[in-house]
Structures are given as C-alpha cells and as structure tokens.
Design a protein around this motif. Sequence first.
Motif, short mmCIF file in Angstrom:
data_model
loop_
_atom_site.label_atom_id
_atom_site.label_comp_id
_atom_site.label_asym_id
_atom_site.label_seq_id
_atom_site.Cartn_x
_atom_site.Cartn_y
_atom_site.Cartn_z
N SER A 224 3.97 -5.28 -5.34
CA SER A 224 5.42 -5.34 -5.13
C SER A 224 5.83 -6.05 -3.84
O SER A 224 7.00 -6.30 -3.61
N TRP A 225 4.86 -6.39 -2.99
CA TRP A 225 5.19 -6.97 -1.69
C TRP A 225 5.68 -8.40 -1.83
O TRP A 225 5.03 -9.25 -2.43
N THR A 226 6.82 -8.68 -1.22
CA THR A 226 7.38 -10.04 -1.20
C THR A 226 6.80 -10.88 -0.07
O THR A 226 6.98 -12.09 -0.05
N GLY A 227 6.15 -10.22 0.88
CA GLY A 227 5.63 -10.91 2.05
C GLY A 227 6.48 -10.68 3.28
O GLY A 227 6.12 -11.08 4.38
N ALA A 228 7.63 -10.01 3.11
CA ALA A 228 8.50 -9.70 4.25
C ALA A 228 7.81 -8.70 5.17
O ALA A 228 7.07 -7.82 4.70
N ILE A 229 8.05 -8.85 6.47
CA ILE A 229 7.49 -7.91 7.44
C ILE A 229 8.62 -7.34 8.28
O ILE A 229 9.68 -7.96 8.37
N PRO A 230 8.42 -6.15 8.84
CA PRO A 230 7.19 -5.37 8.87
C PRO A 230 6.91 -4.73 7.52
O PRO A 230 7.82 -4.48 6.72
N ALA A 231 5.65 -4.45 7.31
CA ALA A 231 5.20 -3.77 6.10
C ALA A 231 3.94 -3.00 6.46
O ALA A 231 3.15 -3.45 7.29
N THR A 232 3.78 -1.84 5.84
CA THR A 232 2.65 -0.97 6.19
C THR A 232 2.01 -0.41 4.94
O THR A 232 2.70 0.09 4.06
N LEU A 233 0.69 -0.48 4.91
CA LEU A 233 -0.11 0.14 3.86
C LEU A 233 -0.75 1.39 4.46
O LEU A 233 -1.38 1.31 5.52
N ILE A 234 -0.56 2.52 3.80
CA ILE A 234 -1.20 3.77 4.22
C ILE A 234 -2.04 4.25 3.06
O ILE A 234 -1.55 4.37 1.93
N TYR A 235 -3.32 4.52 3.34
CA TYR A 235 -4.19 4.98 2.27
C TYR A 235 -5.29 5.89 2.80
O TYR A 235 -5.60 5.89 3.98
N GLY A 236 -5.85 6.66 1.87
CA GLY A 236 -6.96 7.56 2.18
C GLY A 236 -6.77 8.90 1.48
O GLY A 236 -5.65 9.27 1.11
N ASN A 237 -7.86 9.61 1.26
CA ASN A 237 -7.83 10.92 0.59
C ASN A 237 -7.10 10.88 -0.76
O ASN A 237 -6.28 11.73 -1.08
N GLY A 238 -7.37 9.83 -1.55
CA GLY A 238 -6.76 9.71 -2.87
C GLY A 238 -5.31 9.24 -2.84
O GLY A 238 -4.62 9.25 -3.86
N PHE A 239 -4.83 8.83 -1.70
CA PHE A 239 -3.43 8.40 -1.52
C PHE A 239 -3.42 6.92 -1.18
O PHE A 239 -4.26 6.44 -0.42
N ARG A 240 -2.47 6.18 -1.75
CA ARG A 240 -2.30 4.76 -1.40
C ARG A 240 -0.84 4.41 -1.66
O ARG A 240 -0.37 4.47 -2.79
N LYS A 241 -0.14 4.07 -0.60
CA LYS A 241 1.26 3.70 -0.76
C LYS A 241 1.61 2.59 0.23
O LYS A 241 1.11 2.56 1.34
N PHE A 242 2.48 1.72 -0.23
CA PHE A 242 2.91 0.57 0.55
C PHE A 242 4.37 0.74 0.95
O PHE A 242 5.21 1.10 0.12
N TYR A 243 4.67 0.47 2.22
CA TYR A 243 6.02 0.63 2.75
C TYR A 243 6.50 -0.71 3.30
O TYR A 243 6.17 -1.07 4.43
N PRO A 244 7.29 -1.45 2.49
CA PRO A 244 7.76 -2.78 2.93
C PRO A 244 9.03 -2.65 3.77
O PRO A 244 10.10 -3.16 3.41
#
Length: 171
Positions: free
Chosen positions: A133-153
């Motif tokens: 879903s990322w358009t390439g706009a920043i800031p953007a953050t990927l948080i993952y671990g322990n079965g969790f993965r979510k992207f915050y654009p």
Amino acid sequence: MNKVKNIFRLLPGLLFLLIPFLLFSENRKSETEIKVVDFKQLQPLLEQEDDTIYVVNFWATWCAPCLKEIPYFEEFGEKYRDRNVKVLMVSLDMRSQLETKLIPFIEKEKMKNEVILLDDPRFNDWIPLVDKSWTGAIPATLIYGNGFRKFYPKELTLAELEEIVQPLLAN
C-alpha cells in the motif's frame, strides 16, 4: 626580482602557519560512519524472525515531518533499547549528500539509533516490497515482530510508537 625573493622569504612562514590549519581540518573529519545499502541489502532487515520488535523508519533530511518525528524515535529507541526493540532509521537522502548533509545532521541531532542510507534508484521495484500500500511518501514506518507486521505511512509520535509496541512486548 626583489618581489620574487620576498615571496620565497615569506613562503616558509606561510607554510608554518598553514600546517596546523591543515592538520586541524583533517582532524575535524566526521567519525560517524553510515552504511550505504541497496534494497537487496536492506530487505533482510525487514524480514527478521527472532524475539525482537523491529521499528524501521523511512525518512530524509529534506522532509519536515520526518525531522519533527526524529526526536520521538530517538527517545523511543533509548527507552526500549534493553527490551528487545531495535530502531532502524533508513535515510532516503541522496548519496552525494552523505558527507555534507546527512552525517552533519546525525551528529548535530546526536542520533543514537542506527542509521543507514538506502541508495537504490529503482523505487518502483522496492517500494511495494516494503508494503503493497505504500506510495513512497515519507515519513513511513514498518513495525514488525512477534507475529505482528504493520506499516504506518504517516508521521508518528512517541505516544503512538509506545501504543503500538507495548502490547507486542507483553506477548
């Protein structure tokens, strides 16, 4: 002829004055080293499988919202450093500005989180590999671990980072 003699007479004195300046300016060279990677080298850092929570922020020194959130990431990184949380700051600055802009910024802000420079012009290839879903706009953050993965654009605050990560640490 006298002018030439005078110049040669002054030359040792000028060299004597210039040598400390040259030595000082060499000592002023930055001690900060930033790893420069392409996406192929970055990708494994986006897919690690262990007991660590990874917070990967995409930013640049020319991005005002990025600069606004950097202190939050720094405080967050310091606060959670001993709790299996790793913050990685992925700069999208130009490689040609590494020494003149990025490193001086990191030093001025006293950034302690790991910073790497992503130097890969094939944006259309790697952006969807970070998140579809990322358009390439920043800031953007990927948080993952322990079965969790979510992207915050979007820009994140310290409170938002903690709200996302604290439940992951409880698991």
